[in-house]
Design a protein around this motif. Structure first.
Motif, PDB file in Angstrom:
ATOM      1  N   ASN A 268       0.816  -1.219   0.000  1.00  0.00           N
ATOM      2  CA  ASN A 268       0.000   0.000   0.000  1.00  0.00           C
ATOM      3  C   ASN A 268       0.847   1.266   0.000  1.00  0.00           C
ATOM      4  OD1 ASN A 268      -2.403  -1.401  -0.013  1.00  0.00           O
ATOM      5  ND2 ASN A 268      -2.594  -1.408   2.218  1.00  0.00           N
ATOM      6  N   ALA A 269       1.963   1.214   0.712  1.00  0.00           N
ATOM      7  CA  ALA A 269       2.798   2.414   0.821  1.00  0.00           C
ATOM      8  C   ALA A 269       3.621   2.622  -0.442  1.00  0.00           C
ATOM      9  CB  ALA A 269       3.720   2.301   2.032  1.00  0.00           C
ATOM     10  N   ASN A 270       3.786   1.555  -1.211  1.00  0.00           N
ATOM     11  CA  ASN A 270       4.522   1.648  -2.464  1.00  0.00           C
ATOM     12  C   ASN A 270       5.921   2.250  -2.277  1.00  0.00           C
ATOM     13  OD1 ASN A 270       4.949   1.454  -5.202  1.00  0.00           O
ATOM     14  ND2 ASN A 270       3.922   3.402  -5.656  1.00  0.00           N
ATOM     15  N   VAL A 271       6.679   1.661  -1.361  1.00  0.00           N
ATOM     16  CA  VAL A 271       8.024   2.173  -1.091  1.00  0.00           C
ATOM     17  C   VAL A 271       9.094   1.241  -1.654  1.00  0.00           C
ATOM     18  CG1 VAL A 271       7.465   3.441   1.020  1.00  0.00           C
ATOM     19  CG2 VAL A 271       8.030   1.009   1.171  1.00  0.00           C
ATOM     20  N   ASP A 272      10.286   1.783  -1.756  1.00  0.00           N
ATOM     21  CA  ASP A 272      11.438   0.987  -2.155  1.00  0.00           C
ATOM     22  C   ASP A 272      11.836   0.124  -0.942  1.00  0.00           C
ATOM     23  OD1 ASP A 272      13.882  -0.069  -2.772  1.00  0.00           O
ATOM     24  OD2 ASP A 272      14.812   1.836  -3.348  1.00  0.00           O
ATOM     25  N   THR A 273      11.471  -1.140  -0.996  1.00  0.00           N
ATOM     26  CA  THR A 273      11.662  -2.009   0.168  1.00  0.00           C
ATOM     27  C   THR A 273      13.135  -2.231   0.518  1.00  0.00           C
ATOM     28  OG1 THR A 273      11.438  -3.877  -1.314  1.00  0.00           O
ATOM     29  CG2 THR A 273       9.507  -3.286  -0.009  1.00  0.00           C
ATOM     30  N   SER A 274      14.005  -1.968  -0.441  1.00  0.00           N
ATOM     31  CA  SER A 274      15.422  -2.172  -0.124  1.00  0.00           C
ATOM     32  C   SER A 274      15.896  -1.127   0.885  1.00  0.00           C
ATOM     33  CB  SER A 274      16.281  -2.121  -1.388  1.00  0.00           C
ATOM     34  OG  SER A 274      16.330  -0.798  -1.864  1.00  0.00           O
ATOM     35  N   LEU A 275      15.054  -0.115   1.143  1.00  0.00           N
ATOM     36  CA  LEU A 275      15.422   0.907   2.124  1.00  0.00           C
ATOM     37  C   LEU A 275      14.761   0.659   3.477  1.00  0.00           C
ATOM     38  CD1 LEU A 275      15.278   4.054  -0.185  1.00  0.00           C
ATOM     39  CD2 LEU A 275      17.293   2.784   0.587  1.00  0.00           C
ATOM     40  N   LEU A 276      14.094  -0.469   3.569  1.00  0.00           N
ATOM     41  CA  LEU A 276      13.425  -0.799   4.829  1.00  0.00           C
ATOM     42  C   LEU A 276      14.197  -1.914   5.525  1.00  0.00           C
ATOM     43  CD1 LEU A 276      10.885   0.102   6.323  1.00  0.00           C
ATOM     44  CD2 LEU A 276       9.660  -1.770   5.208  1.00  0.00           C
ATOM     45  N   GLU A 277      14.505  -1.663   6.783  1.00  0.00           N
ATOM     46  CA  GLU A 277      15.280  -2.640   7.540  1.00  0.00           C
ATOM     47  C   GLU A 277      14.528  -2.950   8.833  1.00  0.00           C
ATOM     48  OE1 GLU A 277      19.744  -2.271   7.362  1.00  0.00           O
ATOM     49  OE2 GLU A 277      19.260  -1.533   9.364  1.00  0.00           O
ATOM     50  N   LEU A 278      14.492  -4.208   9.203  1.00  0.00           N
ATOM     51  CA  LEU A 278      13.829  -4.582  10.445  1.00  0.00           C
ATOM     52  C   LEU A 278      14.881  -5.046  11.445  1.00  0.00           C
ATOM     53  CD1 LEU A 278      10.723  -6.473   8.984  1.00  0.00           C
ATOM     54  CD2 LEU A 278      10.870  -4.097   9.773  1.00  0.00           C
ATOM     55  N   GLU A 279      14.785  -4.535  12.673  1.00  0.00           N
ATOM     56  CA  GLU A 279      15.739  -4.895  13.721  1.00  0.00           C
ATOM     57  C   GLU A 279      15.102  -5.900  14.670  1.00  0.00           C
ATOM     58  OE1 GLU A 279      17.464  -1.514  15.705  1.00  0.00           O
ATOM     59  OE2 GLU A 279      18.149  -0.624  13.820  1.00  0.00           O
ATOM     60  N   LEU A 280      15.796  -6.994  14.854  1.00  0.00           N
ATOM     61  CA  LEU A 280      15.316  -8.058  15.743  1.00  0.00           C
ATOM     62  C   LEU A 280      16.421  -8.430  16.720  1.00  0.00           C
ATOM     63  CD1 LEU A 280      13.753 -10.295  12.991  1.00  0.00           C
ATOM     64  CD2 LEU A 280      12.513  -9.592  15.039  1.00  0.00           C
ATOM     65  N   THR A 281      16.029  -8.896  17.887  1.00  0.00           N
ATOM     66  CA  THR A 281      17.050  -9.355  18.831  1.00  0.00           C
ATOM     67  C   THR A 281      17.285 -10.859  18.648  1.00  0.00           C
ATOM     68  OG1 THR A 281      15.411  -9.782  20.517  1.00  0.00           O
ATOM     69  CG2 THR A 281      16.459  -7.617  20.551  1.00  0.00           C
ATOM     70  N   GLU A 282      18.382 -11.305  19.236  1.00  0.00           N
ATOM     71  CA  GLU A 282      18.703 -12.734  19.149  1.00  0.00           C
ATOM     72  C   GLU A 282      17.575 -13.570  19.734  1.00  0.00           C
ATOM     73  OE1 GLU A 282      22.383 -11.282  21.235  1.00  0.00           O
ATOM     74  OE2 GLU A 282      22.984 -13.314  20.701  1.00  0.00           O
ATOM     75  N   SER A 283      17.023 -13.124  20.871  1.00  0.00           N
ATOM     76  CA  SER A 283      16.006 -13.958  21.526  1.00  0.00           C
ATOM     77  C   SER A 283      14.748 -14.079  20.668  1.00  0.00           C
ATOM     78  CB  SER A 283      15.684 -13.437  22.917  1.00  0.00           C
ATOM     79  OG  SER A 283      15.356 -12.082  22.860  1.00  0.00           O
ATOM     80  N   ALA A 284      14.394 -13.010  19.955  1.00  0.00           N
ATOM     81  CA  ALA A 284      13.222 -13.095  19.081  1.00  0.00           C
ATOM     82  C   ALA A 284      13.463 -14.120  17.972  1.00  0.00           C
ATOM     83  CB  ALA A 284      12.892 -11.734  18.487  1.00  0.00           C
ATOM     84  N   MET A 285      14.707 -14.173  17.504  1.00  0.00           N
ATOM     85  CA  MET A 285      14.987 -15.086  16.392  1.00  0.00           C
ATOM     86  C   MET A 285      15.243 -16.509  16.832  1.00  0.00           C
ATOM     87  SD  MET A 285      17.001 -13.015  13.508  1.00  0.00           S
ATOM     88  CE  MET A 285      17.752 -11.585  14.202  1.00  0.00           C
ATOM     89  N   MET A 286      15.847 -16.668  18.011  1.00  0.00           N
ATOM     90  CA  MET A 286      16.241 -18.011  18.419  1.00  0.00           C
ATOM     91  C   MET A 286      15.138 -18.792  19.116  1.00  0.00           C
ATOM     92  SD  MET A 286      18.877 -18.125  16.882  1.00  0.00           S
ATOM     93  CE  MET A 286      19.110 -19.885  17.202  1.00  0.00           C
ATOM     94  N   HIS A 287      14.050 -18.133  19.450  1.00  0.00           N
ATOM     95  CA  HIS A 287      12.946 -18.809  20.120  1.00  0.00           C
ATOM     96  C   HIS A 287      12.433 -19.974  19.267  1.00  0.00           C
ATOM     97  CE1 HIS A 287       9.355 -19.444  22.438  1.00  0.00           C
ATOM     98  NE2 HIS A 287       8.622 -19.287  21.364  1.00  0.00           N
ATOM     99  N   ASP A 288      12.296 -19.709  17.981  1.00  0.00           N
ATOM    100  CA  ASP A 288      11.850 -20.740  17.045  1.00  0.00           C
ATOM    101  C   ASP A 288      12.625 -20.524  15.744  1.00  0.00           C
ATOM    102  OD1 ASP A 288      10.565 -22.381  15.255  1.00  0.00           O
ATOM    103  OD2 ASP A 288       8.538 -21.772  15.823  1.00  0.00           O
ATOM    104  N   PRO A 289      13.816 -21.108  15.669  1.00  0.00           N
ATOM    105  CA  PRO A 289      14.716 -20.833  14.537  1.00  0.00           C
ATOM    106  C   PRO A 289      14.113 -21.149  13.173  1.00  0.00           C
ATOM    107  CG  PRO A 289      15.889 -21.999  16.273  1.00  0.00           C
ATOM    108  CD  PRO A 289      14.442 -22.016  16.657  1.00  0.00           C
ATOM    109  N   GLU A 290      13.289 -22.200  13.102  1.00  0.00           N
ATOM    110  CA  GLU A 290      12.710 -22.539  11.797  1.00  0.00           C
ATOM    111  C   GLU A 290      11.698 -21.497  11.343  1.00  0.00           C
ATOM    112  OE1 GLU A 290      11.213 -26.580  11.635  1.00  0.00           O
ATOM    113  OE2 GLU A 290      13.197 -27.270  12.308  1.00  0.00           O
ATOM    114  N   TYR A 291      10.894 -21.046  12.297  1.00  0.00           N
ATOM    115  CA  TYR A 291       9.931 -19.995  12.008  1.00  0.00           C
ATOM    116  C   TYR A 291      10.675 -18.730  11.566  1.00  0.00           C
ATOM    117  CZ  TYR A 291       6.559 -16.259  12.915  1.00  0.00           C
ATOM    118  OH  TYR A 291       5.760 -15.150  12.802  1.00  0.00           O
ATOM    119  N   ALA A 292      11.731 -18.411  12.307  1.00  0.00           N
ATOM    120  CA  ALA A 292      12.505 -17.200  12.002  1.00  0.00           C
ATOM    121  C   ALA A 292      13.075 -17.282  10.591  1.00  0.00           C
ATOM    122  CB  ALA A 292      13.620 -17.014  13.026  1.00  0.00           C
TER     123      ALA A 292
END
Ligand code: C2E
Ligand code: MG
Ligand code: MG
Ligand code: MG
Length: 285
Positions: free
Chosen positions: A139-163
């Motif tokens: 909807n926003a029609n933005v250049d997604t290569s300029l969008l970055e998401l920050e996650l912590t290790e715990s958010a990613m390691m809780h369920d590595p396959e899901y991540a």
């Protein structure tokens, strides 16, 4: 103790209130109306490329303009938002707002600026996460290569396959990922090597120990060299002085973020900040 961050206000509730269930409920109700009533605002903190001294991007940091309490920082209300689940709609609002600013920044003559958004544990594990983010960026029609998401290790390691699945799906849309607060968790980069992470953010606690602890130096040096060997760029958070900056420069840290260069600021101030830097750069040439 009271953490004074100019982008945020004093801690408005003490430990006693913190644990009172009634207070929690009130804060939760307040937050709910904050989201509806447009009391939430993003502040933007520039990230500077150490080699070129250019602003590579900004981290979007949430603030709450509380009608009675003034400006409240995320450390105060994110935990409540996380527990109540309110972080999910709040988090999507943050991404929408960031996308809007991303478009505006290009229109204002600052193309190529990366916008980094923090994703909480709960939001990352929302079942509709990838499809909602997809809808927002579509909807926003933005250049997604300029969008970055920050996650912590715990958010990613809780369920590595899901991540792995989520990161790959979003990465295919052009979104990139940063590992936030690196060094504070218990996992290691080897656990994360199969994830499409392009950036690692060294937690500010290490940067602030520089000069006081040899361990901090060793950890930072090792982190940068390991990240680089995996083709991952490194940002150091919480850089407040020249000494820290020099050390990081010597270690070939890619980018820095910290009060030394700029504090988190409202959108208008960021535009002014970028304009001033542009003019200064023109004068130098
Ligand atoms: P973070 O993602 O690690 O963000 C960096 C924090 O370090 C920010 O605190 C920033 O103001 C602070 N900081 C930057 N440079 C310096 C410095 O030189 N010295 C010091 N002492 N601090 C510095 P802030 O804005 O209070 O945010 C705290 C945390 O709240 C963030 O840590 C992030 O985990 C969370 N947060 C902020 N906005 C959002 C959001 O929109 N969504 C979610 N889920 N979390 C958010
Ligand atoms: Mg962050
Ligand atoms: Mg961080
Ligand atoms: Mg942090």
């Amino acid at each position: 103790e009271a953490k004074r961050d100019p982008g945020t206000s004093y801690r408005f509730y003490d430990r006693q209130l913190h644990i009172s269930a009634g207070y929690q409920l009130r804060l939760e109700a307040d937050l709910r109306s904050a989201l509806r009533g447009k009391e939430l605002e993003l502040y933007y903190q520039p990230r500077i490329d150490l080699a070129t001294e250019e602003v590579r991007g900004v981290e979007c940091l949430l603030r709450w303009n509380h009608p009675e309490r003034g400006l409240v920082g995320p450390d105060e209300f994110i935990p409540v938002a996380e527990r109540s689940g309110l972080i999910v709609p709040i988090g999507y609002w943050v991404i929408e707002q960031a996308c809007q600013r991303l478009r505006e920044s290009a229109e204002l003559g600052f193309p190529g600026l990366v916008f980094a958004v923090n994703l909480s544990f709960r939001q990352f594990h929302d079942r509709k996460m990838t499809e909602t983010i997809f809808r927002i960026i579509f909807n926003a029609n933005v250049d997604t290569s300029l969008l970055e998401l920050e996650l912590t290790e715990s958010a990613m390691m809780h369920d590595p396959e899901y991540a792995q699945r989520c990161l790959r799906e979003l990465n295919q849309l052009g979104i990139s990922f940063a590992l936030d607060d690196f060094g504070t968790g218990f996992s290691s980069l080897t656990n994360l090597q199969h994830l499409p992470i392009s950036l690692l953010k060294i937690d500010k606690s290490f940067v602030q120990d520089l000069g006081h602890s040899a361990d901090a130096e060793h950890i930072i040096r090792a982190t940068i060299s390991l990240a680089h060997s995996l083709q991952i760029s490194v940002v150091a958070e919480g850089v407040e002085n020249e000494g820290q900056l020099e050390f990081l420069r010597q270690q070939h840290c890619d980018e820095i973020q910290g009060y030394y260069y700029a504090r988190p600021m409202p959108w208008k101030d960021l535009v002014q900040f970028l304009t001033n830097r542009d003019q200064a750069a023109c004068l130098e040439r």
